[in-house]
Write a protein that holds these residues in place. Structure first.
Motif, mmCIF file in Angstrom:
data_model
loop_
_atom_site.group_PDB
_atom_site.id
_atom_site.type_symbol
_atom_site.label_atom_id
_atom_site.label_comp_id
_atom_site.label_asym_id
_atom_site.label_seq_id
_atom_site.Cartn_x
_atom_site.Cartn_y
_atom_site.Cartn_z
ATOM 1 N N VAL A 71 0.826 -1.202 0.000
ATOM 2 C CA VAL A 71 0.000 0.000 0.000
ATOM 3 C C VAL A 71 0.864 1.257 0.000
ATOM 4 O O VAL A 71 0.610 2.195 -0.754
ATOM 5 C CB VAL A 71 -0.949 -0.004 1.225
ATOM 6 C CG1 VAL A 71 -1.766 1.267 1.290
ATOM 7 C CG2 VAL A 71 -1.840 -1.223 1.186
ATOM 8 N N ASP A 72 1.908 1.274 0.815
ATOM 9 C CA ASP A 72 2.745 2.465 0.960
ATOM 10 C C ASP A 72 4.189 2.133 0.575
ATOM 11 O O ASP A 72 4.892 1.475 1.341
ATOM 12 C CB ASP A 72 2.675 2.964 2.407
ATOM 13 C CG ASP A 72 3.399 4.278 2.624
ATOM 14 O OD1 ASP A 72 3.775 4.929 1.633
ATOM 15 O OD2 ASP A 72 3.590 4.659 3.794
ATOM 16 N N PRO A 73 4.638 2.584 -0.580
ATOM 17 C CA PRO A 73 6.014 2.285 -1.003
ATOM 18 C C PRO A 73 7.075 2.874 -0.075
ATOM 19 O O PRO A 73 8.206 2.392 -0.038
ATOM 20 C CB PRO A 73 6.115 2.922 -2.398
ATOM 21 C CG PRO A 73 4.722 3.125 -2.844
ATOM 22 C CD PRO A 73 3.899 3.289 -1.615
ATOM 23 N N ALA A 74 6.718 3.873 0.693
ATOM 24 C CA ALA A 74 7.678 4.473 1.634
ATOM 25 C C ALA A 74 8.061 3.467 2.712
ATOM 26 O O ALA A 74 9.183 3.518 3.227
ATOM 27 C CB ALA A 74 7.091 5.728 2.264
ATOM 28 N N GLN A 75 7.167 2.547 3.047
ATOM 29 C CA GLN A 75 7.492 1.512 4.029
ATOM 30 C C GLN A 75 8.663 0.673 3.551
ATOM 31 O O GLN A 75 9.575 0.373 4.321
ATOM 32 C CB GLN A 75 6.288 0.594 4.276
ATOM 33 C CG GLN A 75 5.174 1.208 5.068
ATOM 34 C CD GLN A 75 4.022 0.231 5.234
ATOM 35 O OE1 GLN A 75 3.826 -0.671 4.406
ATOM 36 N NE2 GLN A 75 3.245 0.410 6.286
#
Length: 109
Positions: A71-75
């Protein structure tokens, strides 16, 4: 609208390593047995387990990113960076330990 970036958590796995400071001057003499507390091998093992855990987390998030389920590529970016930094720290510590061992062995010759 974008979601705010969460704070980066503290690096774990090295909690067994105590602080270095004035308290170190009151440590027992070299001949004394230091059975209380955590020994170096245990602390080193926990640190290496933490490095392996961070690499496994980054690998899992990379698989999710590749499959499109992340969901969140920053993770993934944060986990990969944390794994890279922890690996660099472990490698640096290993190099310093080998250098110290070689120096001690050179003193005996």
């Amino acid at each position: 609208m974008t979601a705010p970036i969460a704070a980066i958590g503290a690096v774990t796995g090295l909690g067994a390593v105590g602080s270095v400071g004035p308290a170190a001057a009151t440590s027992p003499a070299l001949g004394a047995s230091a059975t209380s507390g955590t020994d170096f091998a245990t602390a080193l093992g926990k640190g290496l387990d933490a490095v392996q855990g961070s690499q496994n987390t980054a690998d899992g998030l990379a698989l999710q990113a590749a499959s499109g389920t992340l969901v969140d590529p920053a993770q993934y970016t944060m986990a990969a960076t944390q794994a890279q930094l922890m690996t660099q720290l472990a490698t640096t510590l290993e190099s310093k330990a080998v250098a110290a061992f070689n120096q001690i062995m050179g003193m005996q010759a």
